[in-house]
Write an enzyme that holds these catalytic residues in place. Structure first.
Site, PDB file in Angstrom:
ATOM      1  N   CYS A 279       0.802  -1.234   0.000  1.00  0.00           N
ATOM      2  CA  CYS A 279       0.000   0.000   0.000  1.00  0.00           C
ATOM      3  C   CYS A 279       0.829   1.276   0.000  1.00  0.00           C
ATOM      4  CB  CYS A 279      -0.912   0.000   1.214  1.00  0.00           C
ATOM      5  SG  CYS A 279      -2.060  -1.370   1.213  1.00  0.00           S
TER       6      CYS A 279
HETATM    7  N1  NAD Z   1      -2.647  -6.108   1.889  1.00  0.00           N
HETATM    8  C1  NAD Z   1      -3.124  -5.065   2.535  1.00  0.00           C
HETATM    9  O1  NAD Z   1      -2.787  -4.832   3.701  1.00  0.00           O
HETATM   10  C2  NAD Z   1      -4.106  -4.098   1.885  1.00  0.00           C
HETATM   11  C3  NAD Z   1      -4.741  -3.148   2.717  1.00  0.00           C
HETATM   12  C4  NAD Z   1      -5.663  -2.287   2.151  1.00  0.00           C
HETATM   13  C5  NAD Z   1      -5.930  -2.334   0.788  1.00  0.00           C
HETATM   14  N2  NAD Z   1      -5.279  -3.264  -0.004  1.00  0.00           N
HETATM   15  C6  NAD Z   1      -5.637  -3.267  -1.422  1.00  0.00           C
HETATM   16  O2  NAD Z   1      -6.466  -4.422  -1.651  1.00  0.00           O
HETATM   17  C7  NAD Z   1      -6.219  -4.943  -2.958  1.00  0.00           C
HETATM   18  C8  NAD Z   1      -5.805  -6.408  -2.850  1.00  0.00           C
HETATM   19  O3  NAD Z   1      -4.601  -6.484  -2.116  1.00  0.00           O
HETATM   20  P1  NAD Z   1      -4.088  -7.829  -1.460  1.00  0.00           P
HETATM   21  O4  NAD Z   1      -2.993  -7.426  -0.529  1.00  0.00           O
HETATM   22  O5  NAD Z   1      -5.207  -8.641  -0.920  1.00  0.00           O
HETATM   23  O6  NAD Z   1      -3.465  -8.555  -2.752  1.00  0.00           O
HETATM   24  P2  NAD Z   1      -3.056 -10.108  -2.884  1.00  0.00           P
HETATM   25  O7  NAD Z   1      -2.056 -10.166  -3.980  1.00  0.00           O
HETATM   26  O8  NAD Z   1      -2.724 -10.673  -1.535  1.00  0.00           O
HETATM   27  O9  NAD Z   1      -4.400 -10.818  -3.343  1.00  0.00           O
HETATM   28  C9  NAD Z   1      -4.990 -10.606  -4.575  1.00  0.00           C
HETATM   29  C10 NAD Z   1      -5.581 -11.914  -5.058  1.00  0.00           C
HETATM   30  O10 NAD Z   1      -6.252 -11.647  -6.296  1.00  0.00           O
HETATM   31  C11 NAD Z   1      -6.028 -12.745  -7.146  1.00  0.00           C
HETATM   32  N3  NAD Z   1      -6.281 -12.301  -8.513  1.00  0.00           N
HETATM   33  C12 NAD Z   1      -5.484 -11.643  -9.370  1.00  0.00           C
HETATM   34  N4  NAD Z   1      -6.113 -11.399 -10.522  1.00  0.00           N
HETATM   35  C13 NAD Z   1      -7.357 -11.921 -10.390  1.00  0.00           C
HETATM   36  C14 NAD Z   1      -8.482 -11.971 -11.247  1.00  0.00           C
HETATM   37  N5  NAD Z   1      -8.463 -11.435 -12.460  1.00  0.00           N
HETATM   38  N6  NAD Z   1      -9.583 -12.602 -10.786  1.00  0.00           N
HETATM   39  C15 NAD Z   1      -9.597 -13.157  -9.552  1.00  0.00           C
HETATM   40  N7  NAD Z   1      -8.582 -13.123  -8.703  1.00  0.00           N
HETATM   41  C16 NAD Z   1      -7.469 -12.507  -9.106  1.00  0.00           C
HETATM   42  C17 NAD Z   1      -4.601 -13.159  -6.863  1.00  0.00           C
HETATM   43  O11 NAD Z   1      -4.351 -14.489  -7.270  1.00  0.00           O
HETATM   44  C18 NAD Z   1      -4.542 -12.979  -5.350  1.00  0.00           C
HETATM   45  O12 NAD Z   1      -4.913 -14.166  -4.669  1.00  0.00           O
HETATM   46  C19 NAD Z   1      -5.155  -4.045  -3.572  1.00  0.00           C
HETATM   47  O13 NAD Z   1      -5.781  -3.030  -4.288  1.00  0.00           O
HETATM   48  C20 NAD Z   1      -4.475  -3.442  -2.356  1.00  0.00           C
HETATM   49  O14 NAD Z   1      -3.884  -2.201  -2.660  1.00  0.00           O
HETATM   50  C21 NAD Z   1      -4.388  -4.144   0.531  1.00  0.00           C
END
Ligand code: NAD
Length: 445
Positions: A279
């Site tokens: 992030c």
């Molecule tokens: N990790 C954090 O602490 C956090 C906190 C707040 C916001 N976010 C935001 O949340 C969002 C997700 O982050 P995350 O950390 O969970 O990412 P992540 O990489 O852990 O998880 C994303 C998942 O999406 C899957 N994916 C990718 N393309 C896909 C598709 N086309 N269809 C279905 N699944 C698909 C991936 O395989 C993965 O399992 C991002 O925008 C991030 O900026 C993350």
């Protein structure tokens, strides 16, 4: 957009949500999507999790967690009951009444928003869109994404937004590894494309937590970016002050802790080895990219980015200085990096400054090993491929190192033992602060 009266579709969907009869579909079962799926499951909803990663889905179905700090007991119960399923079959999106999008929103090599995952997801939803669904984007992104990208991608002649289906944005506020907060006690900011969209999204999230409605999807999108930019700018400030304080021979952590006793007008932020995670190093650049469309330069974001990016280089400079005091050069020195996760007690090493530090150490001829109880093997990343495994920290290992760099202050580390058996420690986290003997061996960086 205003609607004239509540459509039957809206009334029916609200009723399904209220009675927990709505099926929640979560796209992207990562650090954000998986805990969210668990929370909706706990609140009595049937959940279908969608991911393109078949390996993750297989693990889930076997009841295994691929994220260490997430406990699987609750999800396993739901799998047994039949109220939680994981799938790679996106045709099943039709079964979901509420679709929450939690896919990655990273940056490209050129530091521009990479919305390819979101575009892929939009196509999958659009093929399976039906009357009576709500779609909520949770992934962090620039103001305008929901209405400029997602909405046109979903539009059909037969379904009308705000009447037949609903669209909203609600940013995720997950803090991995922090057991004090989870989806049940972190308020959820929600913005809808229409009033009806906001009403449905608010009804859904109020089943799991407190809802903070805002007037538009753009306001909700910008809220998330404000939160993360605030962190980035404040971390840059203390990182810059740390460099100055080290020159002045002042302990910056002592100063921050003293300032934090002020009961108003001050929030403590702590310096470190540089920014990491999915992030803080990324999100502000979504905003500065969008700002260019308005001929506007987001100077704070730019400056904070420059300072934060320079910090791993500073850690290397301090390591060179410290080795020099011991009449050694970095070239040929054995260096142990402690911690590559971007923060303590989690298994997430995305964008970790630990990688940049290891890379620079190797470029300068150091013999580098690492330990991280949470990350046994270093995976290939966009930029790096170290092919290294975490080595155990023994007395002998510590004694044979020319320098030990504390990058991540995991709770599992025995800092007294580390200080006792190491010759030289570069501490980027103030982890050795209260340890006997640290004053003569530790350089803060
Ligand atoms: N990790 C954090 O602490 C956090 C906190 C707040 C916001 N976010 C935001 O949340 C969002 C997700 O982050 P995350 O950390 O969970 O990412 P992540 O990489 O852990 O998880 C994303 C998942 O999406 C899957 N994916 C990718 N393309 C896909 C598709 N086309 N269809 C279905 N699944 C698909 C991936 O395989 C993965 O399992 C991002 O925008 C991030 O900026 C993350």
């Amino acid at each position: 957009m205003k609607e004239n009266s509540k459509s039957k579709v809206l009334v029916d969907l609200l009723s399904k949500i209220e009675k927990r009869e709505a099926v929640v579909g979560i796209i992207g079962l990562g650090y954000v999507g998986l805990p969210l799926a668990i929370h909706f499951g706990e609140k009595g909803f049937s959940v279908i999790g969608f991911d393109v990663d078949a390996h993750k889905i297989d693990m889930l179905i076997r009841g295994e967690s691929y994220i260490k700090h997430i406990r699987m007991e609750k999800i396993n119960e739901k799998i047994k009951e039949g109220s939680f399923e994981g799938t790679v079959d996106f045709m099943r999106l039709r079964e979901a009444d509420c679709i929450l999008i939690c896919v990655p929103t990273p940056l490209t090599e050129m530091m521009e928003p990479d919305l390819s995952y979101l575009m892929e997801t939009t196509k999958s939803i659009s093929k399976n869109l039906r009357i009576g669904q709500i779609i909520v984007l949770e992934s962090t992104t620039y103001p305008g994404t929901t209405e400029e990208m997602l909405m046109p991608g979903l539009e059909t002649d037969s379904l009308k937004i705000g009447q037949d289906y609903f669209l909203a944005f609600s940013p995720e506020r997950e803090d991995p590894g922090n057991s004090k907060y989870d989806a049940s006690n972190i308020p959820k900011v929600v913005g809808g494309v229409t009033d009806a969209c906001l009403e449905v999204a608010s009804a859904l999230y109020s089943c799991i937590t407190q809802v903070v409605p805002v007037s538009s999807t753009r306001a909700a999108e910008l809220t998330k970016l404000l939160e993360n930019t605030f962190r980035s700018v404040n971390i840059a400030l203390v990182n810059e002050l740390k460099v100055l304080a080290n020159k002045m021979g002042i302990d910056i952590f002592e100063v921050i802790n003293a300032a934090a006793t002020k009961p108003f007008g001050y929030t403590p932020f702590y310096p470190g080895p540089g920014l990491g995670g999915h992030c803080i190093p990324i999100d502000p650049f979504y905003l500065s990219w969008k700002a260019r469309e308005y001929d506007f330069a987001t100077r704070f974001i730019q400056l904070a980015g420059e300072i934060n990016v320079s910090i791993p280089y500073y850690v290397i400079e301090r390591t060179i200085e410290a080795l020099n005091q011991h009449e050694k050069s970095l070239n040929g020195s054995k260096v142990l990096v402690l911690g590559v996760a971007y923060k303590k007690d989690i298994d997430d090493e995305r964008e970790s400054p630990g990688y940049t530090i290891m890379n620079m150490l190797l470029e300068k001829g150091a013999i580098v090993s690492y330990n991280d109880p949470w990350i046994p093997v270093l995976k290939q990343t966009r930029k790096f491929n170290f092919r290294k495994k975490s080595i155990p920290i023994t007395q002998e290992v510590l004694q044979e190192m020319d320098a030990v760099i504390i990058v991540t202050d995991h709770s599992a580390y025995d800092y007294a033992e580390i200080v006792k058996h190491s010759d030289l420690i570069i501490d980027t986290r103030n982890a050795t602060n209260k340890i006997d003997g640290a004053d003569v061996k530790v350089y803060s960086a």
